[in-house]
Design an enzyme around this catalytic site. Sequence first.
Site, PDB file in Angstrom:
ATOM      1  N   PHE A 139      87.130 119.860  96.775  1.00  8.14           N
ATOM      2  CA  PHE A 139      86.880 120.284  98.148  1.00  8.14           C
ATOM      3  C   PHE A 139      85.422 120.007  98.462  1.00  8.14           C
ATOM      4  O   PHE A 139      84.530 120.296  97.656  1.00  8.14           O
ATOM      5  CB  PHE A 139      87.184 121.776  98.326  1.00  8.14           C
ATOM      6  CG  PHE A 139      88.649 122.084  98.347  1.00  8.14           C
ATOM      7  CD1 PHE A 139      89.390 121.902  99.502  1.00  8.14           C
ATOM      8  CD2 PHE A 139      89.294 122.534  97.205  1.00  8.14           C
ATOM      9  CE1 PHE A 139      90.746 122.186  99.525  1.00  8.14           C
ATOM     10  CE2 PHE A 139      90.645 122.815  97.213  1.00  8.14           C
ATOM     11  CZ  PHE A 139      91.380 122.637  98.378  1.00  8.14           C
ATOM     12  N   GLU A 140      85.244 119.495  99.665  1.00  3.40           N
ATOM     13  CA  GLU A 140      83.933 119.001 100.039  1.00  3.40           C
ATOM     14  C   GLU A 140      82.816 120.033  99.938  1.00  3.40           C
ATOM     15  O   GLU A 140      81.667 119.680  99.685  1.00  3.40           O
ATOM     16  CB  GLU A 140      84.048 118.510 101.473  1.00  3.40           C
ATOM     17  CG  GLU A 140      82.986 117.562 101.873  1.00  3.40           C
ATOM     18  CD  GLU A 140      83.354 116.961 103.207  1.00  3.40           C
ATOM     19  OE1 GLU A 140      84.545 117.003 103.586  1.00  3.40           O
ATOM     20  OE2 GLU A 140      82.453 116.469 103.851  1.00  3.40           O
ATOM     21  N   ALA A 141      83.135 121.287 100.141  1.00  2.87           N
ATOM     22  CA  ALA A 141      82.086 122.302 100.056  1.00  2.87           C
ATOM     23  C   ALA A 141      81.590 122.464  98.623  1.00  2.87           C
ATOM     24  O   ALA A 141      80.656 123.218  98.372  1.00  2.87           O
ATOM     25  CB  ALA A 141      82.569 123.624 100.606  1.00  2.87           C
TER      26      ALA A 141
END
Lengths: 265, 331
Positions: free
Chosen positions: A53-55
């Site tokens: 996930f990009e975060a």
Amino acid sequence: MVTIADVNPFEMIAYTGSRVLEDNTIIFVGTGLPIIASMHAQLTHAPNANLIFEAGSLASMLEQGMPMSVGDTRAFRKAVFAKGLCAVFELTQRGYSDYAFIGGAQVDMYGNICSTYEGGTYAVPRVRFPGSGGAGAMAANCEKTIAIMALEKRRFVKKVDFITSIGFGDGAPDYREKAGVMGAGPYRVITNQALFGFDKDTRRMMLLEYLPGKSPEAIQDLVDFELIIAPDVKEMAIPTEHDLMLLRTKCDPEGFFLKRKIVDK
Amino acid sequence: MSVRDKRMSIKDAVSRYVQDGDSVYYGGFQIMVPMALTHEIIRQRKKNLTIFNASTDVGGLDLLVAAGCVKEVHLAWAMNWYVKAPYAIRRAFQAGEIQRFDHSNFGATTALLAGFLGIPFVPVRGNIGTDIVKHNTADLKIIEDPFSGEKITVARAWRADVAIIHAQKADPLGNVVAWGTRGVTDEFGAMGSKRGVIVTAEEIIDTEVVRSDPDRTIVPYFKTLAVVQCPWGAHPSACRGYYGLDIRFCQYQGKYERSADLLPKFLDEWIYGCEDHDAYLKKYVQMFGREGLDRLKPKSGFKPKLDIDYGYHDPAVWQGVPQYTDKYIRG
């Protein structure tokens, strides 16, 4: 027995997205349908496919349900690695992500994707979109790019208004190599009515599967450039009742992205 | 780099440390968005700000733009995801009222990393071959790798005048402690800022507590300009361990964002009409009930199972210990 009438377009996209993912891979997912497709894959044929996930999380356990966005706290639940956004993109730049799973507003025959604006110019666009987000770098540096989009003529265009996410560029064999990107490039484009791949020799978009009841000609009518039709083109697989149950009760129970409609039987 | 108590009100923090015309590192991502600081900047009607950010959700930046505080944004993505667009930014951009410089998230975080490292630029893969590098030459250039001769993009270091961030904890001196869902790596934007960082924190802790677990400090005291104790300071975005995303409020606010006519009413009622963040929260409770906030709190804790122990090593153990020797090494 499930028929195509029982499956709404978003469920079809999510299910098809799930089908193209292999087990024991690392999938860099965008918000929305890519998350749902990946969750479905994990629940069925790809239990060891792990998500970035990009975060900043890797291989989290989605036991709290679907993250609403890639920055949702649920996307970090029991991750094995949780740094920031830059850290996960560094992973892709080192070649550690198998799939980029992204959306977009327009795509052309070489798989270049626009998510910046539509119509007008960059300075004075007719409709301005939120922008690249992570998609640009994901399409560059993850090994294979999977894009999700609705099948419409205004989206499947001869030339995108702006290349936000790199595909095969102008189709030249060395376009990506010259760009110095890590990944091999466009792999699949998933829509509610068709599944596309790319021809190895010409790097042009190729129709692999179409919705039962449709035809390759009907798909071509919704695309503004000439499609290559795969020699073994076939109908798309329809989700089973179990698949629909997973999508509707495990992956997106509130219907936030699937927006399922009640089907009267 | 003076060591002093930097606690102050949010009003003082913004009036002292955010000037008209500043460039601002806007913290957070889809989580930990500095919303209380956003509101205060709007309240104080700051003007002509340049925003540096990778991606920002829940519409904070949309409100700043709608309130006329911003002249220029450098970022990859701006949204209120829960209504599917940043409507005020879109209107302002299409009307030519703000300038926008597009990046990808990796490019943007690399620009922040360059600022963090104190160097002018950092090479990054993944922009050549796109139109981003053609249109945003202010932030990206293609150069020849001096070693291999290949082409590579470099991202200019983003060094904002001031950074605004939200964190879980900070001590009075300005040591900032954050963990969990990190998003856009606020330490890059904060440490790379020229004047320093304004932090709102859920809790103020003793410096002794910071010293017991320094791995978790993302900004050391000397970089911090102001510390504001501000529970719910990221609302309606989430703050890991304290509250989750307030989807309903994002949707509610987003419906105002959608309409150019309605949005000023949101600014009036929820920002200009509230003296500070406490007043905003009181209004929230009045309108949507205490249960609206309670719903956002974690159902249970989730504490690390790793038994972390930094250990204490007593130098006294070496007293009287002779040098180690053998047949080659003599004392």
